[in-house]
Design an enzyme around this catalytic site. Structure first.
Site, mmCIF file in Angstrom:
data_model
loop_
_atom_site.group_PDB
_atom_site.id
_atom_site.type_symbol
_atom_site.label_atom_id
_atom_site.label_comp_id
_atom_site.label_asym_id
_atom_site.label_seq_id
_atom_site.Cartn_x
_atom_site.Cartn_y
_atom_site.Cartn_z
ATOM 1 N N ASP A 83 -4.438 5.279 -5.204
ATOM 2 C CA ASP A 83 -5.337 5.918 -4.241
ATOM 3 C C ASP A 83 -4.590 6.298 -2.968
ATOM 4 O O ASP A 83 -5.136 6.990 -2.101
ATOM 5 C CB ASP A 83 -6.536 5.027 -3.924
ATOM 6 C CG ASP A 83 -6.149 3.689 -3.307
ATOM 7 O OD1 ASP A 83 -4.941 3.379 -3.243
ATOM 8 O OD2 ASP A 83 -7.065 2.946 -2.894
ATOM 9 N N ASP A 122 -5.783 3.616 -10.070
ATOM 10 C CA ASP A 122 -6.472 2.858 -9.018
ATOM 11 C C ASP A 122 -7.972 3.154 -9.027
ATOM 12 O O ASP A 122 -8.386 4.300 -9.219
ATOM 13 C CB ASP A 122 -5.924 3.260 -7.647
ATOM 14 C CG ASP A 122 -4.983 2.226 -7.069
ATOM 15 O OD1 ASP A 122 -5.018 1.061 -7.517
ATOM 16 O OD2 ASP A 122 -4.193 2.575 -6.170
ATOM 17 N N GLU A 154 -8.232 -3.685 -5.810
ATOM 18 C CA GLU A 154 -7.710 -4.444 -4.676
ATOM 19 C C GLU A 154 -8.600 -5.625 -4.325
ATOM 20 O O GLU A 154 -9.807 -5.609 -4.566
ATOM 21 C CB GLU A 154 -7.609 -3.537 -3.436
ATOM 22 C CG GLU A 154 -6.528 -2.485 -3.516
ATOM 23 C CD GLU A 154 -6.383 -1.728 -2.202
ATOM 24 O OE1 GLU A 154 -6.973 -2.160 -1.192
ATOM 25 O OE2 GLU A 154 -5.687 -0.704 -2.188
ATOM 26 N N GLU A 222 1.619 -7.042 -2.014
ATOM 27 C CA GLU A 222 2.040 -6.022 -1.050
ATOM 28 C C GLU A 222 2.218 -6.611 0.345
ATOM 29 O O GLU A 222 1.333 -7.289 0.879
ATOM 30 C CB GLU A 222 1.029 -4.881 -0.984
ATOM 31 C CG GLU A 222 1.432 -3.784 0.005
ATOM 32 C CD GLU A 222 0.624 -2.515 -0.107
ATOM 33 O OE1 GLU A 222 0.880 -1.583 0.691
ATOM 34 O OE2 GLU A 222 -0.263 -2.436 -0.978
#
Length: 347
Positions: A83, A122, A154, A222
Site C-alpha cells: 500500500d 497488502d 498490519e 519494520e
C-alpha cells in the site's frame, strides 16, 4: 487418419493456450518477457525450506508490470504489492488514501509480470478493520481479482489478530506486520521507529508471537532496533522479514524505487527512508535520458532512419504519390516524396 487428426488438434490446442498467455504477446511490433517455467514458481513450501536451512529470503515491493518483470528476471523470492504505492506511485504523504480498487489494479499488473515470485498483496487501510467478515471479503478479492498468492495486514491489536486468524481459516495465506505500521501513524504520532524502550520492545515480540499463533506464515518487522528483531526472529518458528530492522531477520524487503535510487526529485526525499541502501542511481540515468530525448526531438535528430523501420516499396510509393496528386494534394505528395528521399540510408 484419426491419429493425424488427434495430432493436429493437439497442436492447435497448444497454439491457442500459448497465444492467450498474457506474457506472450504476438511478436509483430512489440516483444515481451520470456515465459517462466511453472516448476520454478516460489511457494510457501519453498520459503519454509529456505527458512529451515537458514537461507535469507529476498522480498521486493513493486507496483507495476515492468518492475515485476525485473523482479522475475532477478529471481527475487517474494514480490509484495504494498500500500506504499499510495506514496511512491500516487504521490500521497501517507499510505492511507489508497483504495482497494486501486490496489487491485497494481496487483493485477504485477501478477502479469512476475511469474516466479510468491505474490503478496497488502490490505489497504479501511478494508479489514471493521470485522473479520470484512477482512476475509477483502482478502478474497485480493486473491481472486488481484491474482495474488497471499495477503499482508498490519498491526497486532486483538481485532487484527482475529482478522488474521479468520483469513487463514478461510484458506488464505497471511503475512503479519509489526513495529512501525504506517497505517497507524495517527496513533503512533507519525512514521516513528518502535521497540526503543522495554515496553515497546516486548510488545513487538509478543505481537509477532500472537500473529504466528493466528496462523501467519511470516511477519514483517519494520523500523525496530536489531536486538529486538533478533529476539523476535529467535522466538518465532516462522520467518521474519526485516525492513529497517537490521541483519538478524530471516529475510529482507525494500521498495523497488528506493533500492534503485529512482526518486531524485526533492518531493520524494521524505519518501525514501534512511535505512534504504541505494544499489543504483537509476533516477539520474532516467533524468539524463529524458533530457537527451528532449534535445534530440527538439533538434529533429530523433527519429532518424534507423528508428523508422516501417518501409513502403518504391512502386507502392509511386502509386501513393499519384493518388495524392489525383486528389489535389500536391503539397502532401511533395512532402511524402521528400520524406522518402530523406529516409534513404547515407551512402
Amino acid at each position: 487418419m484419426a491419429s493425424s487428426l488427434t495430432r493436429n488438434c493437439s497442436r492447435f490446442s497448444k497454439a491457442i493456450s500459448v497465444r492467450f498467455m498474457s506474457n506472450l504477446p504476438e511478436n509483430t511490433v512489440y516483444g515481451g518477457p520470456k515465459p517462466q517455467n511453472p516448476n520454478q514458481r516460489v511457494t510457501l513450501t519453498h520459503l519454509r525450506q529456505k527458512h529451515r536451512k537458514g537461507e535469507p529470503i529476498t522480498v521486493v515491493t513493486a507496483y507495476d508490470y515492468p518492475s515485476a518483470v525485473h523482479l522475475d528476471t532477478a529471481g527475487i523470492d517474494v514480490c509484495l504489492v504494498g500500500d506504499s504505492a499510495s506514496m511512491v506511485v500516487h504521490g500521497h504523504d501517507t499510505t492511507l488514501p489508497i483504495s482497494l480498487d486501486e490496489m487491485l489494479v497494481h496487483c493485477r499488473a504485477v501478477a502479469r509480470g512476475a511469474k516466479r515470485p510468491l505474490l503478496v498483496g497488502d490490505l489497504p487501510f479501511g478494508t479489514y478493520e471493521s470485522s473479520s467478515s470484512q477482512a476475509v471479503d477483502t482478502a478474497v478479492r485480493v486473491l481472486k481479482e488481484g491474482g495474488m498468492d497471499a495477503i499482508k495486514l498490519e498491526g497486532g491489536s486483538a481485532s487484527r489478530i482475529t482478522a488474521a486468524k479468520a483469513i487463514v481459516e478461510a484458506g488464505i495465506a497471511v503475512i503479519g506486520h509489526v513495529g512501525l505500521t504506517p497505517q497507524a501513524i495517527s496513533v503512533l504520532g507519525g512514521f516513528r521507529p518502535q521497540g526503543r524502550n522495554i515496553a515497546s520492545a516486548v510488545k513487538v515480540v509478543e505481537t509477532a508471537m500472537a500473529l504466528q499463533e493466528a496462523g501467519c506464515f511470516s511477519v514483517v518487522l519494520e523500523c525496530v532496533p536489531p536486538p529486538v528483531a533478533a529476539a523476535a526472529t529467535s522466538a518465532l518458528k516462522i520467518p521474519t522479514i526485516g525492513i529497517g530492522a537490521g541483519p538478524f531477520c530471516s529475510g529482507q524487503v525494500l521498495v523497488y524505487h528506493d533500492l534503485l535510487g529512482m526518486m531524485q526529485h526533492p518531493h520524494h526525499a521524505k519518501v525514501t527512508p534512511k535505512f534504504c541502501k541505494q544499489y543504483a542511481n537509476v533516477g539520474e540515468v532516467i533524468n539524463k535520458a529524458l533530457i537527451e530525448y528532449k534535445e534530440e526531438v527538439s533538434k529533429k535528430v530523433f527519429p532518424g532512419p534507423s528508428h523508422s523501420p516501417y518501409k513502403i516499396t518504391a512502386s507502392e510509393l509511386d502509386g501513393f504519390l499519384t493518388e495524392l496528386q489525383k486528389l489535389g494534394f500536391d503539397k502532401a505528395a511533395s512532402a511524402a516524396a521528400s520524406a522518402a528521399e530523406n529516409m534513404e540510408p547515407s551512402k
